[in-house]
Design a protein around this motif. Sequence first.
Motif, PDB file in Angstrom:
ATOM      1  N   ASP A 100      30.347  38.895  29.157  1.00 50.32           N
ATOM      2  CA  ASP A 100      29.141  38.880  29.989  1.00 50.32           C
ATOM      3  C   ASP A 100      29.565  38.985  31.448  1.00 50.32           C
ATOM      4  OD1 ASP A 100      26.491  38.865  30.594  1.00 50.32           O
ATOM      5  OD2 ASP A 100      26.054  36.878  29.774  1.00 50.32           O
ATOM      6  N   SER A 101      28.583  38.976  32.343  1.00 48.86           N
ATOM      7  CA  SER A 101      28.864  39.007  33.780  1.00 48.86           C
ATOM      8  C   SER A 101      27.912  38.065  34.491  1.00 48.86           C
ATOM      9  CB  SER A 101      28.695  40.426  34.334  1.00 48.86           C
ATOM     10  OG  SER A 101      27.319  40.795  34.337  1.00 48.86           O
ATOM     11  N   THR A 102      28.281  37.687  35.708  1.00 47.66           N
ATOM     12  CA  THR A 102      27.413  36.853  36.540  1.00 47.66           C
ATOM     13  C   THR A 102      27.398  37.426  37.948  1.00 47.66           C
ATOM     14  OG1 THR A 102      26.974  34.598  37.324  1.00 47.66           O
ATOM     15  CG2 THR A 102      29.274  35.236  37.138  1.00 47.66           C
ATOM     16  N   VAL A 103      26.228  37.437  38.574  1.00 45.77           N
ATOM     17  CA  VAL A 103      26.067  37.966  39.925  1.00 45.77           C
ATOM     18  C   VAL A 103      26.202  36.832  40.928  1.00 45.77           C
ATOM     19  CG1 VAL A 103      24.543  39.192  41.511  1.00 45.77           C
ATOM     20  CG2 VAL A 103      24.547  39.789  39.100  1.00 45.77           C
ATOM     21  N   ASN A 104      26.988  37.056  41.980  1.00 53.01           N
ATOM     22  CA  ASN A 104      27.182  36.059  43.019  1.00 53.01           C
ATOM     23  C   ASN A 104      26.845  36.663  44.376  1.00 53.01           C
ATOM     24  OD1 ASN A 104      28.425  34.080  41.171  1.00 53.01           O
ATOM     25  ND2 ASN A 104      30.060  35.593  41.058  1.00 53.01           N
ATOM     26  N   ARG A 105      26.017  35.979  45.124  1.00 52.09           N
ATOM     27  CA  ARG A 105      25.639  36.459  46.437  1.00 52.09           C
ATOM     28  C   ARG A 105      26.849  36.499  47.362  1.00 52.09           C
ATOM     29  NH1 ARG A 105      20.427  36.165  48.418  1.00 52.09           N
ATOM     30  NH2 ARG A 105      21.397  37.032  50.285  1.00 52.09           N
ATOM     31  N   ALA A 106      26.890  37.536  48.187  1.00 50.68           N
ATOM     32  CA  ALA A 106      27.953  37.658  49.186  1.00 50.68           C
ATOM     33  C   ALA A 106      27.429  37.125  50.521  1.00 50.68           C
ATOM     34  CB  ALA A 106      28.397  39.109  49.316  1.00 50.68           C
ATOM     35  N   HIS A 107      28.125  36.161  51.092  1.00 50.78           N
ATOM     36  CA  HIS A 107      27.756  35.602  52.378  1.00 50.78           C
ATOM     37  C   HIS A 107      27.974  36.643  53.473  1.00 50.78           C
ATOM     38  CE1 HIS A 107      27.979  32.833  55.878  1.00 50.78           C
ATOM     39  NE2 HIS A 107      27.201  32.064  55.147  1.00 50.78           N
ATOM     40  N   GLN A 108      27.242  36.516  54.576  1.00 48.66           N
ATOM     41  CA  GLN A 108      27.371  37.488  55.659  1.00 48.66           C
ATOM     42  C   GLN A 108      28.788  37.537  56.223  1.00 48.66           C
ATOM     43  OE1 GLN A 108      24.935  36.449  59.036  1.00 48.66           O
ATOM     44  NE2 GLN A 108      25.271  34.252  58.765  1.00 48.66           N
ATOM     45  N   HIS A 109      29.528  36.430  56.151  1.00 41.33           N
ATOM     46  CA  HIS A 109      30.900  36.413  56.651  1.00 41.33           C
ATOM     47  C   HIS A 109      31.847  37.214  55.758  1.00 41.33           C
ATOM     48  CE1 HIS A 109      30.029  32.386  58.914  1.00 41.33           C
ATOM     49  NE2 HIS A 109      29.465  33.432  59.484  1.00 41.33           N
ATOM     50  N   LEU A 149      35.722  38.150  29.910  1.00 38.96           N
ATOM     51  CA  LEU A 149      35.923  37.949  28.474  1.00 38.96           C
ATOM     52  C   LEU A 149      36.414  36.511  28.309  1.00 38.96           C
ATOM     53  CD1 LEU A 149      37.813  41.064  26.992  1.00 38.96           C
ATOM     54  CD2 LEU A 149      35.521  40.284  26.394  1.00 38.96           C
ATOM     55  N   VAL A 150      35.760  35.750  27.443  1.00 38.45           N
ATOM     56  CA  VAL A 150      36.180  34.370  27.204  1.00 38.45           C
ATOM     57  C   VAL A 150      36.431  34.179  25.718  1.00 38.45           C
ATOM     58  CG1 VAL A 150      34.807  33.586  29.178  1.00 38.45           C
ATOM     59  CG2 VAL A 150      33.847  33.438  26.865  1.00 38.45           C
ATOM     60  N   ASP A 151      37.256  33.193  25.394  1.00 37.40           N
ATOM     61  CA  ASP A 151      37.519  32.925  23.988  1.00 37.40           C
ATOM     62  C   ASP A 151      36.353  32.148  23.387  1.00 37.40           C
ATOM     63  OD1 ASP A 151      37.866  30.270  24.834  1.00 37.40           O
ATOM     64  OD2 ASP A 151      39.636  29.965  23.566  1.00 37.40           O
ATOM     65  N   GLY A 152      36.473  31.801  22.105  1.00 38.69           N
ATOM     66  CA  GLY A 152      35.359  31.162  21.412  1.00 38.69           C
ATOM     67  C   GLY A 152      35.005  29.788  21.913  1.00 38.69           C
ATOM     68  N   GLN A 165      25.319  45.648  41.810  1.00 42.56           N
ATOM     69  CA  GLN A 165      24.293  46.482  41.194  1.00 42.56           C
ATOM     70  C   GLN A 165      24.813  47.215  39.961  1.00 42.56           C
ATOM     71  OE1 GLN A 165      26.111  47.477  43.620  1.00 42.56           O
ATOM     72  NE2 GLN A 165      26.420  49.691  43.630  1.00 42.56           N
ATOM     73  N   GLY A 166      26.109  47.105  39.682  1.00 44.61           N
ATOM     74  CA  GLY A 166      26.698  47.839  38.562  1.00 44.61           C
ATOM     75  C   GLY A 166      26.263  47.289  37.215  1.00 44.61           C
ATOM     76  N   GLY A 167      26.265  48.166  36.211  1.00 46.14           N
ATOM     77  CA  GLY A 167      25.897  47.758  34.865  1.00 46.14           C
ATOM     78  C   GLY A 167      27.024  47.034  34.157  1.00 46.14           C
ATOM     79  N   ASP A 168      26.671  46.355  33.059  1.00 50.21           N
ATOM     80  CA  ASP A 168      27.663  45.618  32.291  1.00 50.21           C
ATOM     81  C   ASP A 168      28.427  46.518  31.320  1.00 50.21           C
ATOM     82  OD1 ASP A 168      26.865  43.379  33.606  1.00 50.21           O
ATOM     83  OD2 ASP A 168      25.753  42.499  31.935  1.00 50.21           O
ATOM     84  N   ALA A 201      22.797  44.120  26.672  1.00 48.52           N
ATOM     85  CA  ALA A 201      23.322  45.061  27.657  1.00 48.52           C
ATOM     86  C   ALA A 201      24.525  45.827  27.120  1.00 48.52           C
ATOM     87  CB  ALA A 201      23.711  44.318  28.932  1.00 48.52           C
ATOM     88  N   TYR A 202      25.190  45.290  26.088  1.00 47.94           N
ATOM     89  CA  TYR A 202      26.386  45.924  25.531  1.00 47.94           C
ATOM     90  C   TYR A 202      26.081  46.702  24.258  1.00 47.94           C
ATOM     91  CZ  TYR A 202      28.702  42.858  28.845  1.00 47.94           C
ATOM     92  OH  TYR A 202      29.097  42.237  29.997  1.00 47.94           O
TER      93      TYR A 202
END
Length: 298
Positions: A100-109, A149-152, A165-168, A201-202
């Motif tokens: 899976d993926s997670t989106v993280n905001r980019a700070h202005q700095h 990718l994570v294990d069980g 904005q990229g797809g998974d 998504a996959y």
Amino acid sequence: MSRTSVLTDGQWARIQPLLPSSAGRRGRPFRDDRRVVEGIIYRYRCGIAWRDVPEEFGPWQTIWKRHRRYSGDETWDSILAALLTVADTRGEVDWSVSVDSTVNRAHQHGTNLPRTTGAGSNYMNLFAEPEDHAIGRSRGGLSTKIHALVDGKGRPLVLLVAPGQGGDAPMFAHLMNQLKIHRVGPGRPRTRPDRVRGDKAYSSRAIRTHLRDRGITAVIPQPSDQIGHRKRRGSTGGRPPAFDKEDYKGRNVVERNFNTFKQWRALATRYDKLALTYRGGAVLRAISIWLTALGDTP
């Protein structure tokens, strides 16, 4: 325990021999390796500016330069690989993996460097800075995605960063290509999990074919549009892909993994200008997770 305590003596004993200063590196030896590494961890855990790292960890310039070096010369990745080898030898890696993926905001700095947008990140070389710095504009603004990718049991195996904005699905092949756990002694590294759990998504023909050709069980549900398209084609639509609904319940471990990652504030929000160092921080978080899982006993 002090708020600035970061690594136990046992955890440091595991990673200290894997650092360049302990591996016959030529030139002036690094000083205070443990203090500097703990300063890097402290900075990502607290989400502070490099200049604000407490003086007890040493000069902030040294801490930043060391992290930049270790992110670009594969040091963090090699340490993670060594820990995964130990874990797999003990039988502690659960090869029912989730993606899976997670989106993280980019700070202005972290977004004030010139960048070429729309070029896509350089997936082929993890240790070269991409032209877009893995920053893109999604609905929430400028952001970066961490693909994992994570294990069980939810422990990270592979981590990549890409624009928000990229797809998974396009990242799936790159994640699988990076999945390599070396063995102790001779033999090829293990690269094939028993099964892969992913969300809708996959669900693509390319991903399902890739997994089927490698003998990997796909636990991926179909989205409604794909189901409708297959039904409209009638007998030519083929059979629906196999889907184990009960096994799919195990996919939540990747979501819990992201919750664990974001306990480090500088990963939940991206302050790093360089994708290289931001990914390095994510790999360092993965190292800390596996250090905890392996314990202090060799």
